[in-house]
Scaffold this motif. Structure first.
Motif, PDB file in Angstrom:
ATOM      1  N   ASP A  53       0.813  -1.214   0.000  1.00 33.99           N
ATOM      2  CA  ASP A  53       0.000   0.000   0.000  1.00 33.99           C
ATOM      3  C   ASP A  53       0.848   1.267   0.000  1.00 33.99           C
ATOM      4  N   ASP A  54       2.126   1.127  -0.292  1.00 31.24           N
ATOM      5  CA  ASP A  54       3.011   2.294  -0.344  1.00 31.24           C
ATOM      6  C   ASP A  54       2.886   2.953  -1.717  1.00 31.24           C
ATOM      7  N   PRO A  55       2.288   4.141  -1.810  1.00 30.60           N
ATOM      8  CA  PRO A  55       2.073   4.762  -3.128  1.00 30.60           C
ATOM      9  C   PRO A  55       3.364   5.070  -3.865  1.00 30.60           C
ATOM     10  N   THR A  56       4.448   5.347  -3.131  1.00 32.57           N
ATOM     11  CA  THR A  56       5.725   5.634  -3.789  1.00 32.57           C
ATOM     12  C   THR A  56       6.252   4.401  -4.514  1.00 32.57           C
ATOM     13  N   ALA A  57       6.226   3.263  -3.820  1.00 31.40           N
ATOM     14  CA  ALA A  57       6.690   2.017  -4.433  1.00 31.40           C
ATOM     15  C   ALA A  57       5.782   1.612  -5.590  1.00 31.40           C
ATOM     16  N   LEU A  58       4.476   1.741  -5.389  1.00 29.12           N
ATOM     17  CA  LEU A  58       3.522   1.374  -6.441  1.00 29.12           C
ATOM     18  C   LEU A  58       3.700   2.257  -7.674  1.00 29.12           C
ATOM     19  N   ALA A  59       3.872   3.551  -7.443  1.00 33.59           N
ATOM     20  CA  ALA A  59       4.024   4.472  -8.569  1.00 33.59           C
ATOM     21  C   ALA A  59       5.316   4.216  -9.327  1.00 33.59           C
TER      22      ALA A  59
END
Length: 440
Positions: A53-59
């Motif tokens: 759920d980490d948006p930085t990693a996902l992005a």
């Protein structure tokens, strides 16, 4: 052929070779430049597994999937990226990085109005964001909003002069008939650096395309060779190399190169040229099989979410053997016109499909719309000559055909006999190279 192996590449994807997202700060503190693309994907995938759920990693992973899809021509990565972007919106909606990535995805699928919306949303609240400006340039160019594209491009160059801006400046110059300036800008893009080996190879390929468009075979060949040295097997460079061979009359060699590209890519333009050359040398059955592959490629692309109305309209107009197919082509051209009413390429497609379908009068206004920027594309001027002659404007038709022949004698193989016949009626001799026998 499956949707996972096809990308119908137009300008937007082709010039967005600079979508090289920053993935620094995502797991283990390893910079992206230190790793191979495969290892970088593995690193980021593990980072997402640890923090789903980490948006930085996902992005970061979504962005890398997008650039991977463009570079290796595998649309399955577009789907993977979209899944990650949806997940980001669940935990942290409306992030700039997510919107920019969605803009790139929309560009790759030829959904240019949607890309414009995503880019505008970021630009409105963060005017200094250069990646959003790049999306806006590409979207407005493809929509035919050329003044807007020029304004966005100037913003991009003011904020981040470099490979992204110069490569787009090259295309805008080309569209306005400044081919020499387009080559200069594209070479500046390569010198500016900041790109991967893939990006620099694509820049070299664009320079080769511009040279070939002017009939300069030596420069085109050298540029494609250098591009392939940087990125062996790059399908766009192989396609360019095949076009040079065909221009030299080495049709069998060109067919061999194009056939080889089928092992790694289903680029419709390459397969179309393969079929046209096969027909030219009398391999009619092989040509029909190639044309079948083109149609299957477009169907698969559409299933994966791409919009291909323009490309299908032109292909079917060129290769139609009955009225029903021409009617289909006109229908697809009208769909493209509805989505992109100001594009010169859509206007050209409308003129061409209508005149081939027997409606020269309706085709006529689209000629002026297609030529309004002064683009020097020989095929565009040939289409104009056909429409003008059909409307009885013989002097204008003569001038357009003469320009096409002089600008690039290698602009067509499929229509050479028709073009020569048109030239005979108008008193315009065909290019002298057409009389040179092919080298087997």
């Amino acid at each position: 052929i499956t949707g996972a192996t096809i990308i119908v590449v137009g300008f937007a994807v082709g010039r967005f070779v600079l979508f090289q997202p920053s993935t620094d700060g995502v797991g283990e503190g390893v910079t992206r430049s230190a790793l191979s693309p495969a290892k970088e994907r593995t690193r980021l995938e593990r980072a997402v597994e640890r923090a789903p759920d980490d948006p930085t990693a996902l992005a970061a992973l979504a962005a890398l999937y997008l650039s991977t899809a463009i570079q290796i021509e595998d649309t399955s990565y577009f789907g993977r990226a979209e899944v990650l972007l949806d997940r980001i919106d669940e935990v942290a909606p409306d992030l700039d990085r997510t919107l920019i990535a969605r803009g790139v995805l929309a560009l790759s699928r030829h959904r240019f109005a949607l890309a414009l919306d995503y880019g505008s949303r970021v630009h409105d609240r963060n005017p200094a964001q250069p990646d959003a400006l790049a999306v806006l340039v590409d979207a407005t160019v493809e929509l035919g909003r050329y003044d807007d594209a020029t304004a966005y491009l100037q913003e991009l160059l003011d904020r981040r002069p470099g490979l992204p801006g110069y490569s787009r400046a090259s295309y805008l110059r080309e569209l306005h008939g400044d081919d020499a300036g387009a080559i200069v800008a594209m070479r500046e893009a390569g010198v500016a650096g900041g790109g991967t080996g893939y990006a620099l190879a694509r820049v070299g390929t664009f320079v080769g395309d511009l040279a070939l468009k002017r009939g300069d075979l030596a420069t085109a060949s050298a540029e494609y060779t250098r591009a392939l040295e940087r990125r062996p097997g790059l399908v766009f460079a192989e396609y360019g190399r095949a076009r040079v061979l065909a221009a030299q009359g080495r049709y069998d060699a060109a067919i061999e190169v194009l056939s080889g590209t089928l092992e790694q890519s289903q680029l419709p333009a390459a397969i179309t040229l393969l079929g046209d050359l096969q027909r030219l040398v009398g391999r009619v059955d092989d040509a029909e099989r190639s044309y079948g592959l083109v149609r299957e490629a477009y169907r698969s692309a559409e299933k994966s979410g791409e919009v291909t109305d323009l490309e299908v309209a032109v292909f079917e107009t060129d290769h139609a053997q009955d009225a029903a197919t021409l009617a289909l082509a006109v229908s697809r051209a009208r769909a493209a016109l509805e989505a992109r009413p100001d594009s010169i390429h859509v206007a050209d497609a409308m003129a061409w499909t209508l005149v081939r379908a027997g409606d020269a009068a309706e085709a006529r206004p689209f000629v002026d719309r297609a030529l309004r920027l002064g683009a020097s594309d020989a095929l565009l001027h040939y289409h104009a000559a056909v429409v003008l002659e059909a409307n009885g404007e013989l002097e204008k038709a003569r001038a357009e055909l003469a320009f096409a022949f002089e600008q690039n004698p290698y602009f067509t193989y499929l229509h050479r006999s028709d073009a020569a016949a048109l030239g005979a009626r108008l008193g315009v001799p065909p290019p002298s190279v057409w009389a040179v026998p092919p080298t087997r």
